[in-house]
Each structure stands twice: as C-alpha cells, then as structure tokens.
Scaffold this motif. Structure first.
Motif, PDB file in Angstrom:
ATOM      1  N   ASN A  83      -6.686   0.840   5.749  1.00 37.66           N
ATOM      2  CA  ASN A  83      -6.216   1.386   4.476  1.00 37.66           C
ATOM      3  C   ASN A  83      -6.757   0.954   3.335  1.00 37.66           C
ATOM      4  N   ARG A  84      -7.226  -0.022   3.231  1.00 38.56           N
ATOM      5  CA  ARG A  84      -7.738  -0.836   1.969  1.00 38.56           C
ATOM      6  C   ARG A  84      -9.119  -0.211   1.386  1.00 38.56           C
ATOM      7  N   HIS A 102      -8.097 -12.787   6.533  1.00 41.09           N
ATOM      8  CA  HIS A 102      -7.823 -11.842   7.622  1.00 41.09           C
ATOM      9  C   HIS A 102      -8.501 -11.071   8.278  1.00 41.09           C
ATOM     10  N   PHE A 103      -9.571 -10.745   7.523  1.00 35.91           N
ATOM     11  CA  PHE A 103     -10.437  -9.328   7.768  1.00 35.91           C
ATOM     12  C   PHE A 103     -11.982  -9.835   8.094  1.00 35.91           C
ATOM     13  N   LYS A 147     -10.202  -5.977  11.659  1.00 32.11           N
ATOM     14  CA  LYS A 147     -10.266  -7.357  12.210  1.00 32.11           C
ATOM     15  C   LYS A 147     -11.612  -7.512  12.880  1.00 32.11           C
ATOM     16  N   TYR A 199      -6.014   4.746   9.940  1.00 30.55           N
ATOM     17  CA  TYR A 199      -6.125   5.228   8.320  1.00 30.55           C
ATOM     18  C   TYR A 199      -7.387   5.896   8.217  1.00 30.55           C
ATOM     19  N   ARG A 258      -4.713 -16.397  11.836  1.00 34.04           N
ATOM     20  CA  ARG A 258      -5.594 -16.730  10.847  1.00 34.04           C
ATOM     21  C   ARG A 258      -5.306 -16.637   9.452  1.00 34.04           C
ATOM     22  N   PRO A 259      -5.290 -17.144   8.401  1.00 29.69           N
ATOM     23  CA  PRO A 259      -4.686 -17.146   7.073  1.00 29.69           C
ATOM     24  C   PRO A 259      -5.080 -15.761   6.557  1.00 29.69           C
ATOM     25  N   PHE A 260      -4.082 -15.010   5.705  1.00 33.55           N
ATOM     26  CA  PHE A 260      -4.279 -13.851   5.260  1.00 33.55           C
ATOM     27  C   PHE A 260      -5.470 -13.985   4.206  1.00 33.55           C
ATOM     28  N   TRP A 309      -2.059  -4.303  -5.502  1.00 33.67           N
ATOM     29  CA  TRP A 309      -1.674  -2.894  -5.156  1.00 33.67           C
ATOM     30  C   TRP A 309      -0.928  -2.428  -6.415  1.00 33.67           C
ATOM     31  N   PHE A 335       0.904  -1.194  -0.057  1.00 30.76           N
ATOM     32  CA  PHE A 335      -0.018   0.016   0.083  1.00 30.76           C
ATOM     33  C   PHE A 335       0.988   1.213  -0.098  1.00 30.76           C
ATOM     34  N   GLY A 377      -6.311  -4.215  14.208  1.00 30.24           N
ATOM     35  CA  GLY A 377      -5.967  -5.409  13.415  1.00 30.24           C
ATOM     36  C   GLY A 377      -5.261  -4.989  11.958  1.00 30.24           C
ATOM     37  N   TYR A 378      -5.884  -5.056  10.941  1.00 30.08           N
ATOM     38  CA  TYR A 378      -5.257  -4.571   9.705  1.00 30.08           C
ATOM     39  C   TYR A 378      -6.402  -4.494   8.786  1.00 30.08           C
ATOM     40  N   LYS A 412      -4.168  -1.287  -8.438  1.00 37.05           N
ATOM     41  CA  LYS A 412      -4.859  -0.118  -8.051  1.00 37.05           C
ATOM     42  C   LYS A 412      -3.982   1.113  -8.250  1.00 37.05           C
TER      43      LYS A 412
END
Lengths: 274, 274
Positions: free
Chosen positions: B79-80, B45-46, B11, B106, A227-229, A240, A202, B75-76, A243
């Motif tokens: 930004n997306r 992950h989300f 998260k 973000y 947890r898996p991404f 990215w 990003f 978490g993460y 984008k």
C-alpha cells in the motif's frame, strides 16, 4: 445530584468491577450510579444479544431521569447496534452526556453525527480494573457531573474528536462516520503491531483529508514482532499526515490506560470555560 | 518460453525459498524465473525501503522481455508504493500478468483500477514454504504461462476479484480502490479473531453495496479467544451481506494455504475458454 445510567454496548462487565465502582462513590452525595442489568448479560462474545444491548442503551438514553449514559466496557460490538440505536432516541437523549472509548467509539460517532447529546471519549466503568483505575473513574464522574478538570489539555476551543485508531478506521466511509472536517482528531491504539498501526494510518488519512489536524495518543502494549518495524509511532503518524496534507499537531493525552483524559466531541468541552 | 520477473513489494523472500522455487522449474523448458535482487533486501519490516521496492516493481513491470510479474511474498507494505507504482508504468506493463495475494492485493487493486495488465489473486513464490507448497507454485506458474487449470472453480464469466479481507477493508475508500460494482468479490483471512472478521465485514459491506455478490474463502488459523464469538465465519458473512443487501454466494476456494486457487480480476480469466 447527577444520575448516571451504565450499559454495555459491547463486552460485559464483571459484577465485582461494578461493585468496586459503586464502592468508590458510596457516601458521595452528588452521584447516583445505576448499572443496567444488561451490563452483566452474556451472549457469545457480547454482553447480551444485539437486541438486548440495543434495548438497554436506548432505555438508558431515553430515560429523562438520567443526566448521563456511561459505557461499561469496550470490547467489540457497538458498531452492530449504533445505527439502529440513534434512530430510536428521543428528546431525553439530547440533554445527556455520553462517555466511553475504544469500541464504544462507534456509538459516540453515531450520536455526534446525529447531533444527539454530548458524546465524549474518556474512561469507562471497566477501567476500575487498571492500575490507578480509581483516578480514571473519578475523572469520568467529574465530567459527567459537569466538571472539566479531566479534559485533554490540548483542547483549545477548536472542534475535536477522539477515537481508538482501529475503531476510526472501521467507521470511515460507513453510515456511522460523522463529518470531521475542521476537527482536531486524536487517536490511540492498544495491542496492535506497528505495521498494523501504519496500515490504519494509511486508511484514516485517506478518508479524512480535510480535518484541522491530527494528534497521537498512546500506542500501547505493542506486541513484539519477528522483526523491528523501523519507525516509531510518531514517525508513522507524521509520515502519513505529511502524505495526506494533514497537520500533525503532536501528542494527545489519551490511551488505553488510567491516564486517559476526556475529549468531548465538537467544541462543547470548552464552552463552559468561555 | 514464459519469462517471469519476481519482486517483493512487502516482505522479503529468503534465499532458500527462492532456490527451492527455482529448483522446481529446473529442466522445464517453458519457464524462466528471474528473482530481482530486491526480493532479498532488508529495511526494517520491509524488503528494502519504499524507494527500493517501488523501483524494483516498476523495473520488472516495464521490462518488455517479461511476460509476468510475480510477487514474492505478502507481509505488509505494498500500500505504501502502489499509487506511485501505477503512475510509473508504461506500455510494457499492459501485456503482463501480475500474480499475488494477501498484502499485495493493494497493488493488484491499483493495477486493476488503472486498467493495467491482468492482475490476479493467487499463490506467491513464498508459498513454497507451505505444506504441499509445490502444488501452489505449479498452479501459479501454469497461470502465468497462460493456463487456466488453477482458476477458482466458481468463476463463470461474471466479473470477479479476490482479496484478503483486511487488505480489502484497508483499501476501501482510498485512492487504490477499483470500481467493484457488478463484481463477485471473494475474501479470505488468516490469523484474525472472529470478532475482527465481523468488524471487517461491517466495514467492507458498507463500502461495497453494489457488488454482484460475495464469496467466502477460508478464514484460517483463527486465534483462540477468552470467550467464543458465538457465530461461525459463514454466519458472519451471511449476516453482514443480508444487512447490506448483498447476495452471499457461498464459499470460494481461496485462502492463506497451498490450495489457494487463482482469481483473475475482471472477466479475463474466462475469456480464454469462450
């Protein structure tokens, strides 16, 4: 005879690693390795204080009797001395090759930005510790002696540069960032979670919209997360780049491993072949 | 009655955590908490795909029946969706308070840049899991209901903003970065090595030379490294501020913990007292 000066802008080198590298070139007539004593210094996290590391690098780079400056290790710390370092370099530094990767990317970037010598992303002395590390060392020595056998195979005469992903992210927008417009930029990473890799992409893709394209080196030793991404490293890079309107050009043969190939900054790497 | 919409830009939230927070306000006449179902979604992950997280946030922010949007967790991932999110907000979002920290910085940054509502750095619903977490929740609810008991004590009417250090570093130079010139900027970090904190300070101090000053929140849960870094967190902050000509103003009462105080972006936090 190729005379190579070795210093450690970040992490120190173990004596036994220096000995093993020295051993490798024993009897080879064309190579003379000089490990600066600063390689073995200790100061908290670093191979000596900022002043010691700066002085050693400047001494190596400004000594006209050396053909190349080779970085001992990455670790962390070259960003703390890079801006001061390039200001102190004289004419003797211009004729030199500079080789390293990982954290030493800050110094390579600063040198490239200042137009000093031929910086390149490639193996360091400390890589002797890796499995098949002697191959990495020989590849580095060959390039510093003027060879091009170890060049990253996709290099085709277009300007290029390569970085550790975190290093590139941290130097984006700082006084160390060179103009990378029109360059093929290659990145690699080690020991970062995929969510952190995604976050770094990003950042860098927003900072580098006008590069010629991006290539993905190896993203290795990814720690297991709770947890898996949900996306692979290539999917992260592709997404990215898309984008940001950057061309994703595929893989690059670089990484934190013994197979790490050499990427000279700019087009210098291929000038010899033309 | 203060009506609060809760969504998860990064998260997901566990149902039991939502229940515990809901339990805390049971019987309090002034607070109505609405957990958006997206809080509990899963997508790698989300807390749901980018599209789901974006839609939930926009729905909460654009609903005029809510007074505040509260983030469930860091978490993460925010930004997306942050840039797309602010483009989709209407007039109802302007009257709202937005509260979160860590990765949700973000979104807070993007809102502040766009001049939408009153973003603030402070506790999230997921903080209920922490020791003394109920205190953090009550502080958050009080602020969203218009109170100022939980404000960071150094706030004095000067424009301010607060961020997780990594989040700030990753948004510097991107389309999400608001104009922070003249602001007191507070940073906190968790679970990062001190060398990484040093590296992040290198990055942010180069990006923010014209801020009014910097305050250091808590740098907590620093992992043990194979060698000591050689400088404390305060020494790191002081040193990089000095290099960049930024005033180091001391500590801030923020961090990844239940004591995390509230920092409204801009000067809005103190307007009520004047």
């Amino acid at each position: 005879m190729t005379r190579i000066a070795i210093c450690a802008p970040g992490k120190r080198l173990d004596r036994e690693d220096a000995d093993a590298v020295q051993q490798l070139v024993t009897g080879e007539a064309g190579i003379d390795l000089q490990f600066h004593p600063q390689c073995f210094a200790r100061h908290g996290h670093f191979a000596g204080s900022d002043e010691e590391r700066l002085a050693a690098f400047v001494e190596c780079a400004n000594d006209a009797s050396f053909d190349a400056v080779w970085f001992a290790n990455g670790g962390y710390g070259s960003n703390r001395i890079a801006a001061d370092a390039v200001r102190q370099l004289g004419a003797a530094a211009n004729a030199k090759r500079f080789l390293g990767y990982s954290d030493t990317g800050y110094l390579l970037a600063a040198l490239y930005k200042a137009g000093i010598g031929q910086p390149a992303h490639g193996p360091m002395a400390g890589d002797i510790r890796r499995e098949y590390g002697s191959g990495a060392i020989r590849r580095a020595l060959d390039w510093m002696a003027g060879g091009d056998e170890g060049l990253e195979p996709s290099l085709d005469g277009a300007p290029a540069a390569a970085f550790n992903l975190m290093t590139l992210a941290m130097l984006c927008g700082t006084q160390l960032q060179p103009d990378l417009s029109g360059h093929v930029v290659m990145v690699e990473e080690v020991s970062e979670h995929l969510y952190a890799v995604d976050r770094l992409f990003f950042h860098i893709t927003q900072h580098l919209p006008d590069i010629a394209g991006l290539r993905l080196g190896r993203i290795s030793d990814v720690p297991e997360n709770d947890r898996p991404f949900g996306a692979s490293d290539v999917e992260i890079a592709e997404s990215w780049c898309a984008k940001a309107g950057i061309a994703f050009l595929g893989r690059a043969d670089i990484g934190h491993d013994a197979a790490n190939r050499i990427v000279p900054f700019g087009v210098a790497g291929r000038r010899q072949r033309q």
